[in-house]
Design an enzyme around this catalytic site. Structure first.
Site, short mmCIF file in Angstrom:
data_model
loop_
_atom_site.label_atom_id
_atom_site.label_comp_id
_atom_site.label_asym_id
_atom_site.label_seq_id
_atom_site.Cartn_x
_atom_site.Cartn_y
_atom_site.Cartn_z
N GLY A 1 0.85 -1.20 0.00
CA GLY A 1 0.00 0.00 0.00
C GLY A 1 0.87 1.24 0.00
CG LEU A 2 -0.81 4.85 -1.77
CD1 LEU A 2 -1.89 5.94 -1.72
CD2 LEU A 2 0.15 5.11 -2.92
N GLY B 1 -0.61 2.53 6.48
CA GLY B 1 -0.79 1.83 7.75
C GLY B 1 -0.19 0.43 7.79
CE LYS B 2 3.63 -0.03 3.08
NZ LYS B 2 3.10 1.35 2.93
CB THR B 3 4.81 0.12 9.80
OG1 THR B 3 5.56 0.20 8.58
CG2 THR B 3 5.75 -0.18 10.94
CB SER C 1 5.49 -4.26 -2.81
OG SER C 1 4.64 -4.33 -1.69
P1 ADP Z 1 3.11 2.64 6.26
O1 ADP Z 1 3.88 1.58 6.97
O2 ADP Z 1 2.05 2.10 5.35
O3 ADP Z 1 3.98 3.67 5.60
P2 ADP Z 1 2.56 3.59 8.91
O4 ADP Z 1 1.96 2.43 9.62
O5 ADP Z 1 4.02 3.90 9.14
O6 ADP Z 1 2.27 3.44 7.35
O7 ADP Z 1 1.74 4.92 9.22
C1 ADP Z 1 0.34 4.96 9.21
C2 ADP Z 1 -0.12 6.11 10.08
O8 ADP Z 1 -1.53 6.19 10.02
C3 ADP Z 1 0.27 5.92 11.55
O9 ADP Z 1 0.61 7.17 12.10
C4 ADP Z 1 -1.04 5.40 12.16
O10 ADP Z 1 -1.15 5.72 13.52
C5 ADP Z 1 -2.08 6.15 11.34
N1 ADP Z 1 -3.39 5.49 11.26
C6 ADP Z 1 -4.57 6.11 11.49
N2 ADP Z 1 -5.60 5.25 11.34
C7 ADP Z 1 -5.06 4.05 11.02
C8 ADP Z 1 -5.62 2.76 10.74
N3 ADP Z 1 -6.94 2.55 10.78
N4 ADP Z 1 -4.77 1.76 10.43
C9 ADP Z 1 -3.44 1.97 10.38
N5 ADP Z 1 -2.85 3.16 10.62
C10 ADP Z 1 -3.65 4.21 10.95
#
Ligand code: ADP
Length: 191
Positions: free
Chosen positions: A16-17, A21-23, A90
């Site tokens: 995903g972008l 929220g992947k991590t 990815s």
């Molecule tokens: P990615 O790994 O995809 O780049 P991160 O997990 O690092 O994304 O960041 C996602 C951000 O969005 C975090 O700050 C997280 O707290 C926030 N967030 C808000 N709502 C959600 C949700 N429903 N699921 C996952 N992350 C969320």
């Protein structure tokens, strides 16, 4: 099939972008699996790029090589009974499908939030930089993201809670018999 002492390994691939929220979801899933004593390993794109794939850039070729190497390690681990959680943008479908075909035991999780939501979150300040032209070839801005056509799980993180998304991933592991519902429930009681 990925087995070790009868335990089936699998690769759970979060795509995903940036900022979708992947991590965040992967860490929740990892926490629950560890609490239930499953062998888990996480390969996070940002961390992997500091070691395993250090030196690779963001051209199509380098992005594909990044994913191929992550997929290689994920395969080694999951065929030995480990549940591997990969979090990497990815963006390209073809290489994701190539990795899926090689690994076999593979669950694709499409972490889906609209670009404007990811941009608003801008966890790492990268969207602002990309908009200012300080980063070129940023996924979603001036580089494509190709969503999975048939992901095993889709998490709409703009409208569902991260804990609910994690629950969907765990349910997918349970329904495919990679983990046991009973073991997960017992792990939860100890948290
Ligand atoms: P990615 O790994 O995809 O780049 P991160 O997990 O690092 O994304 O960041 C996602 C951000 O969005 C975090 O700050 C997280 O707290 C926030 N967030 C808000 N709502 C959600 C949700 N429903 N699921 C996952 N992350 C969320």
């Amino acid at each position: 099939m990925g087995t070790s002492n009868g335990r089936r390994g699998v690769t759970v691939w979060f795509t995903g972008l940036s900022g979708a929220g992947k991590t965040t979801i992967s860490k929740l899933v990892e926490h629950h699996l560890r609490a239930a004593a499953y062998p888990v390993e996480s390969l996070d794109g940002d961390i992997v790029r500091q070691n395993l794939t250090k030196g690779l850039g963001f051209s199509k070729e380098d992005r594909d090589e990044n994913i191929r190497r992550i997929g290689f390690v994920a395969h080694l681990l999951s065929r030995n009974g480990v549940i591997v959680l990969v979090s990497a943008i990815s963006p390209y479908r073809e290489i994701r499908d190539e990795v899926r075909a090689r690994i076999g035991d593979f669950i694709e999780v499409y972490v889906n939030a609209p670009l404007h939501v990811c941009e608003q979150r801008d966890v790492k300040g990268l969207y602002a930089k990309a908009r200012r032209g300080e980063i070129r070839g940023f996924t979603g801005i001036d580089d494509p993201y190709e969503p999975p056509l048939k992901p095993e799980v889709e998490c709409r993180t703009d409208i569902e809670k991260a804990t609910d998304s994690a629950g969907k991933v765990i349910a997918a592991l349970v329904s495919r018999s990679y983990v046991e519902a009973r073991a997960m429930a017992a792990g939860r009681r100890q948290c």
